[in-house]
Motif scaffolding. Structure first.
Motif, PDB file in Angstrom:
ATOM      1  N   LEU A 107       0.824  -1.204   0.000  1.00  0.00           N
ATOM      2  CA  LEU A 107       0.000   0.000   0.000  1.00  0.00           C
ATOM      3  C   LEU A 107       0.860   1.257   0.000  1.00  0.00           C
ATOM      4  CD1 LEU A 107      -2.893   1.249   0.267  1.00  0.00           C
ATOM      5  CD2 LEU A 107      -2.454   1.329   2.739  1.00  0.00           C
ATOM      6  N   SER A 108       0.541   2.184  -0.892  1.00  0.00           N
ATOM      7  CA  SER A 108       1.173   3.511  -0.873  1.00  0.00           C
ATOM      8  C   SER A 108       0.299   4.435  -0.040  1.00  0.00           C
ATOM      9  CB  SER A 108       1.292   4.065  -2.296  1.00  0.00           C
ATOM     10  OG  SER A 108       2.054   3.196  -3.123  1.00  0.00           O
ATOM     11  N   TRP A 109       0.930   5.352   0.692  1.00  0.00           N
ATOM     12  CA  TRP A 109       0.166   6.324   1.466  1.00  0.00           C
ATOM     13  C   TRP A 109       1.002   7.577   1.699  1.00  0.00           C
ATOM     14  CZ3 TRP A 109       2.370   7.972   5.976  1.00  0.00           C
ATOM     15  CH2 TRP A 109       3.294   7.128   6.599  1.00  0.00           C
ATOM     16  N   VAL A 110       0.313   8.676   1.921  1.00  0.00           N
ATOM     17  CA  VAL A 110       0.962   9.934   2.304  1.00  0.00           C
ATOM     18  C   VAL A 110       0.176  10.547   3.453  1.00  0.00           C
ATOM     19  CG1 VAL A 110       1.853  10.405  -0.018  1.00  0.00           C
ATOM     20  CG2 VAL A 110      -0.360  11.348   0.678  1.00  0.00           C
ATOM     21  N   GLN A 111       0.830  11.415   4.202  1.00  0.00           N
ATOM     22  CA  GLN A 111       0.142  12.142   5.257  1.00  0.00           C
ATOM     23  C   GLN A 111      -0.808  13.170   4.642  1.00  0.00           C
ATOM     24  OE1 GLN A 111       2.604  12.234   9.166  1.00  0.00           O
ATOM     25  NE2 GLN A 111       3.674  13.539   7.718  1.00  0.00           N
ATOM     26  N   CYS A 112      -1.965  13.310   5.245  1.00  0.00           N
ATOM     27  CA  CYS A 112      -2.968  14.239   4.725  1.00  0.00           C
ATOM     28  C   CYS A 112      -3.449  15.194   5.810  1.00  0.00           C
ATOM     29  CB  CYS A 112      -4.177  13.481   4.169  1.00  0.00           C
ATOM     30  SG  CYS A 112      -3.839  12.570   2.633  1.00  0.00           S
TER      31      CYS A 112
ATOM     32  N   LEU B 134      -7.338  -4.578   1.132  1.00  0.00           N
ATOM     33  CA  LEU B 134      -6.450  -4.062   2.184  1.00  0.00           C
ATOM     34  C   LEU B 134      -5.877  -5.170   3.059  1.00  0.00           C
ATOM     35  CD1 LEU B 134      -8.248  -0.782   3.301  1.00  0.00           C
ATOM     36  CD2 LEU B 134      -5.984  -0.986   2.241  1.00  0.00           C
ATOM     37  N   GLN B 135      -6.633  -6.215   3.312  1.00  0.00           N
ATOM     38  CA  GLN B 135      -6.141  -7.300   4.162  1.00  0.00           C
ATOM     39  C   GLN B 135      -4.844  -7.882   3.609  1.00  0.00           C
ATOM     40  OE1 GLN B 135      -7.744  -8.987   7.153  1.00  0.00           O
ATOM     41  NE2 GLN B 135      -5.613  -9.628   7.215  1.00  0.00           N
TER      42      GLN B 135
END
Length: 455
Positions: free
Chosen positions: A140-145, A181-182
């Protein structure tokens, strides 16, 4: 866990807190632009690409880790390796479990550490650029928001504001991506009161990110872009992320960046991991197969997202180590962008250490062990008569390592063999991959190596 996650997030989203953001630092382009331009000519790909920086490089757009003691790097790396081993052990348990077995809540997620390489991505419309960790061990890619209503770790760039992007949208719990997501995070998804999908990404060093699964436009170096990129918009993020905005995951998973790009650019990517004095790249799209020496990409029921391969032998000064192939085959082997030191099966490591010591002889005085590294000398790599070491993989692919791929300077006046004994998993680390072009061709199930890819 999902209920606690939902209640905690719902409660904090009622609070109107202001986001914390560190002042952005401008990269000294005058001293680094020439390197970036030079490495772009070596990509040999017409697809999308990102420029890569070593975490201890002066050109890195993220936190300056040059003053971080290497013992700290190894400490965090040991936790990453333990996390990877834990994942494979869980996979082995799952593979042998009966269908009547009950599920056990996950207590440890994917791996992280401080050895990961750094890139800059643009997110939203108009694009807002920020530094991120690039990791083949994450999906999973993610950034702070913003508004970061729970917590955000310190980052160099302004925190991404989804309200300022005309192309941003959160994903509902009914979205197919939410059900993925799992497998991507090893944690179950949750659902907010407004039916928005909530993700939780946890890491072996206790770092984590929690927020909303979302879509927006992703921009790359140059003019390339990907519309409708699925990522996590983190509202609660804590841990050692090198003051980056988040993570771009390149593992084999439906939510990884590779899988999202594959329908247009093909199911492969290549990279060159630079030294701390150079600049590298990660590229998506075509590549010149004639440049590479290939080994089959192995499959394993232990973990379907990591990149497995088969190491079959090692040579030192053109002589093969007296280690049978069964020793290598007895320990699962992965190639990983975020682990610095290569881990070998214990018998293979012992033979390698003995052969390197014999080749160097008494030409340099030995030094005491340093953290997990037990074959050390006084001096620096540049002044040590290091023998040539080759890693031989299934199919005949051979990676010929230079002295700086074999040894690593750990502190003033001490250099050590950049290998260690493996626990539950053998790992081809990034020290050995530095300056090589490595292609991960998932579509053709092969991994390729080519020398002289970057500095």
């Amino acid at each position: 866990m999902a209920t606690e996650l939902l209640l905690g997030l719902t409660f904090f989203l009622l609070l109107l807190l202001f986001p914390f953001a560190a002042p952005a630092r401008e990269v000294p382009l005058s001293s680094c632009s020439a390197q970036i331009e030079a490495v772009s000519e070596k990509r040999n790909s017409s697809g999308l690409y990102l420029t890569l920086h070593h975490p201890r490089s002066p050109c890195s757009p993220a936190a300056d880790l040059r003053n971080l003691p290497f013992s700290e790097v190894l400490h965090h790396e040991s936790r990453r390796v333990a996390s990877l081993s834990h994942r494979l052990q869980r996979g082995a348990t799952a593979a042998t479990a009966t269908t009547a077995a009950v599920s056990v809540p996950l207590t440890q997620g994917t791996a992280l550490g401080v050895g990961n390489y750094i890139a800059r991505i643009g997110l939203g419309t108009p694009a807002k650029f920020a530094s991120v960790i690039v990791d083949t061990g994450s999906s999973l890619s993610w950034v702070q928001c913003s508004p970061c209503k729970m917590s955000c770790h310190k980052q160099r760039d302004p925190i991404f504001n989804p309200a300022a992007s005309s192309t941003y949208r959160p994903l509902p719990c009914s979205a197919t991506e939410c059900s993925e997501l799992q497998s991507a995070t090893l944690n179950p998804s949750a659902c907010s009161r407004s039916a928005t999908c909530i993700y939780e990404a946890t890491y072996g060093d206790s770092s984590f990110s929690l927020g909303y699964l979302s879509k927006d436009k992703l921009s790359f170096s140059g003019s390339g872009a990907l519309a409708g990129f699925t990522f996590g918009c983190g509202e609660d993020n804590e841990g050692l992320f090198g003051e980056t905005a988040g993570i771009v995951g390149l593992a084999k998973n439906k939510l990884s960046l590779l899988s999202q790009i594959a329908p247009v650019y093909g199911n492969s990517f290549s990279y060159c991991l630079p030294t701390s004095s150079g600049v590298g790249f990660v590229s998506f799209g075509g590549y010149r197969s004639s440049e590479f020496s290939f080994t089959p990409m192995a499959t394993s029921s232990l973990d379907k997202t990591l990149y497995f391969l088969k190491l079959t032998g090692i040579t030192v000064a053109r002589k093969s180590l007296a280690v049978s192939e069964s020793v290598y085959a007895g320990t699962p082997t992965i190639i990983d962008s975020g682990t610095v030191i290569t881990r070998l099966p214990e018998a293979a490591y012992a033979a390698l250490s003995k052969a390197v010591v014999a080749a160097i002889g008494g030409k340099r005085p030995r030094a005491p062990p340093y953290s997990i590294l037990d074959t050390c000398y006084r001096g620096i790599v540049a002044g040590l008569p290091v023998p040539e070491v080759e890693l031989v993989f299934a199919g005949g692919a051979t990676v010929r390592l230079s002295a700086r791929n074999v040894m690593i300077d750990v502190k003033g006046g001490t250099t050590c063999l950049a290998f260690a004994a493996a626990g539950g998993v053998a790992i081809i680390g990034n020290r050995q991959q530095q300056t090589f072009k490595v292609v991960y061709d998932v579509g053709s199930q092969k991994i390729g190596f080519a020398a002289n890819g970057c500095g």
